[in-house]
Write a protein that holds these residues in place. Structure first.
Motif, PDB file in Angstrom:
ATOM      1  N   ALA A   3       1.528 -13.470  -8.851  1.00 43.83           N
ATOM      2  CA  ALA A   3       0.631 -14.364  -8.122  1.00 43.83           C
ATOM      3  C   ALA A   3      -0.094 -15.234  -9.132  1.00 43.83           C
ATOM      4  CB  ALA A   3      -0.371 -13.570  -7.295  1.00 43.83           C
ATOM      5  N   ARG A   4      -0.688 -16.292  -8.644  1.00 45.36           N
ATOM      6  CA  ARG A   4      -1.509 -17.119  -9.521  1.00 45.36           C
ATOM      7  C   ARG A   4      -2.851 -16.458  -9.782  1.00 45.36           C
ATOM      8  NH1 ARG A   4      -0.169 -22.475  -6.217  1.00 45.36           N
ATOM      9  NH2 ARG A   4      -0.749 -20.968  -4.651  1.00 45.36           N
ATOM     10  N   ASN A   5      -3.301 -15.634  -8.837  1.00 48.17           N
ATOM     11  CA  ASN A   5      -4.584 -14.951  -8.969  1.00 48.17           C
ATOM     12  C   ASN A   5      -4.339 -13.442  -8.997  1.00 48.17           C
ATOM     13  OD1 ASN A   5      -7.099 -13.799  -8.690  1.00 48.17           O
ATOM     14  ND2 ASN A   5      -7.763 -15.157  -7.037  1.00 48.17           N
ATOM     15  N   LEU A   6      -4.370 -12.863 -10.195  1.00 46.68           N
ATOM     16  CA  LEU A   6      -4.077 -11.433 -10.335  1.00 46.68           C
ATOM     17  C   LEU A   6      -5.126 -10.541  -9.677  1.00 46.68           C
ATOM     18  CD1 LEU A   6      -2.649 -11.189 -13.963  1.00 46.68           C
ATOM     19  CD2 LEU A   6      -1.428 -11.254 -11.786  1.00 46.68           C
ATOM     20  N   ASP A   7      -6.328 -11.040  -9.463  1.00 55.18           N
ATOM     21  CA  ASP A   7      -7.353 -10.239  -8.794  1.00 55.18           C
ATOM     22  C   ASP A   7      -6.892  -9.798  -7.410  1.00 55.18           C
ATOM     23  OD1 ASP A   7      -8.995 -10.527 -10.987  1.00 55.18           O
ATOM     24  OD2 ASP A   7     -10.168 -12.173 -10.109  1.00 55.18           O
ATOM     25  N   ARG A   8      -6.071 -10.620  -6.772  1.00 53.90           N
ATOM     26  CA  ARG A   8      -5.581 -10.302  -5.427  1.00 53.90           C
ATOM     27  C   ARG A   8      -4.516  -9.202  -5.412  1.00 53.90           C
ATOM     28  NH1 ARG A   8      -5.088 -15.891  -2.041  1.00 53.90           N
ATOM     29  NH2 ARG A   8      -7.278 -16.464  -2.156  1.00 53.90           N
ATOM     30  N   LEU A   9      -4.089  -8.780  -6.600  1.00 51.96           N
ATOM     31  CA  LEU A   9      -3.064  -7.739  -6.708  1.00 51.96           C
ATOM     32  C   LEU A   9      -3.636  -6.400  -7.163  1.00 51.96           C
ATOM     33  CD1 LEU A   9      -0.318  -9.891  -8.471  1.00 51.96           C
ATOM     34  CD2 LEU A   9      -0.566  -9.429  -6.019  1.00 51.96           C
ATOM     35  N   ALA A  10      -4.920  -6.384  -7.494  1.00 54.20           N
ATOM     36  CA  ALA A  10      -5.540  -5.183  -8.063  1.00 54.20           C
ATOM     37  C   ALA A  10      -5.405  -3.969  -7.152  1.00 54.20           C
ATOM     38  CB  ALA A  10      -7.012  -5.446  -8.371  1.00 54.20           C
ATOM     39  N   ASP A  11      -5.521  -4.165  -5.851  1.00 52.85           N
ATOM     40  CA  ASP A  11      -5.436  -3.027  -4.930  1.00 52.85           C
ATOM     41  C   ASP A  11      -4.048  -2.392  -4.935  1.00 52.85           C
ATOM     42  OD1 ASP A  11      -4.575  -5.459  -3.620  1.00 52.85           O
ATOM     43  OD2 ASP A  11      -4.498  -4.319  -1.755  1.00 52.85           O
ATOM     44  N   LEU A  12      -3.003  -3.193  -5.129  1.00 50.66           N
ATOM     45  CA  LEU A  12      -1.650  -2.635  -5.199  1.00 50.66           C
ATOM     46  C   LEU A  12      -1.495  -1.762  -6.434  1.00 50.66           C
ATOM     47  CD1 LEU A  12       0.587  -5.669  -4.154  1.00 50.66           C
ATOM     48  CD2 LEU A  12       0.065  -3.621  -2.815  1.00 50.66           C
ATOM     49  N   GLU A  13      -2.019  -2.244  -7.541  1.00 48.69           N
ATOM     50  CA  GLU A  13      -1.930  -1.476  -8.784  1.00 48.69           C
ATOM     51  C   GLU A  13      -2.741  -0.185  -8.681  1.00 48.69           C
ATOM     52  OE1 GLU A  13      -1.908  -2.408 -13.524  1.00 48.69           O
ATOM     53  OE2 GLU A  13      -3.297  -3.548 -12.281  1.00 48.69           O
ATOM     54  N   GLU A  14      -3.910  -0.271  -8.055  1.00 45.99           N
ATOM     55  CA  GLU A  14      -4.741   0.924  -7.883  1.00 45.99           C
ATOM     56  C   GLU A  14      -4.057   1.945  -6.976  1.00 45.99           C
ATOM     57  OE1 GLU A  14      -8.516  -0.492  -6.454  1.00 45.99           O
ATOM     58  OE2 GLU A  14      -8.855  -1.685  -8.256  1.00 45.99           O
TER      59      GLU A  14
END
Length: 151
Positions: A33-44
């Motif tokens: 994604a362009r904004n990695l903050d929006r992917l943090a929940d998947l990684e968590e």
């Protein structure tokens, strides 16, 4: 068998649903994604099976780097689902259809969660179909293109 997926546009919409479905099926996923903050929940939620990579798909050099980072991390990529923006040359070819896709982005009819689940199931088939028609509008378009009367 566990696969390694790379899904662009993983922060929302169909890309997000495909990434989630692949993770739920036990696969590892390179989410971009362009904004990695929006992917943090998947990684968590999924730990080391998720590898977030910053990517603007309109930048071919960045796309190549993203693939290299993905293969460095997982060693391989089994499947890639790319949610690409419509490029200028392609826009000139398909015109109104491309405009509709861009204007309807995020507001399409249908169920992206069900579509993602179907895509993940099909990708696991030993011999997946070459084409996938999802939704009544796509079916009607295909029937019309083939000269088939739907009734």
């Amino acid at each position: 068998m566990s696969q390694v997926w790379m899904v662009t546009g993983s922060s929302r919409g169909l890309g997000r649903q495909i990434a989630t479905a692949a993770l739920s099926a036990g696969h590892s996923v390179v989410v971009t994604a362009r904004n990695l903050d929006r992917l943090a929940d998947l990684e968590e939620s999924h730990g080391n099976r998720v590898f977030p990579v910053h990517l603007d798909v309109t930048d071919p050099v960045a796309a190549q780097r993203a693939v290299e980072r993905a293969t460095d991390r997982f060693g391989t990529l089994d499947d890639s689902m790319t949610m690409l923006p419509v490029s200028t040359p392609y826009q000139q070819v398909i015109g109104a259809v491309a405009n509709r896709l861009v204007n309807d982005n995020g507001n399409q009819t249908g169920d992206p969660q069900r579509a993602a689940a179907a895509i993940v199931r099909i990708a696991q088939m030993p011999e997946p179909p070459e084409r996938l028609i999802l939704g009544s509008d796509a079916l009607a378009y295909a029937q019309n293109a083939a000269g088939v009367d739907p009734f």
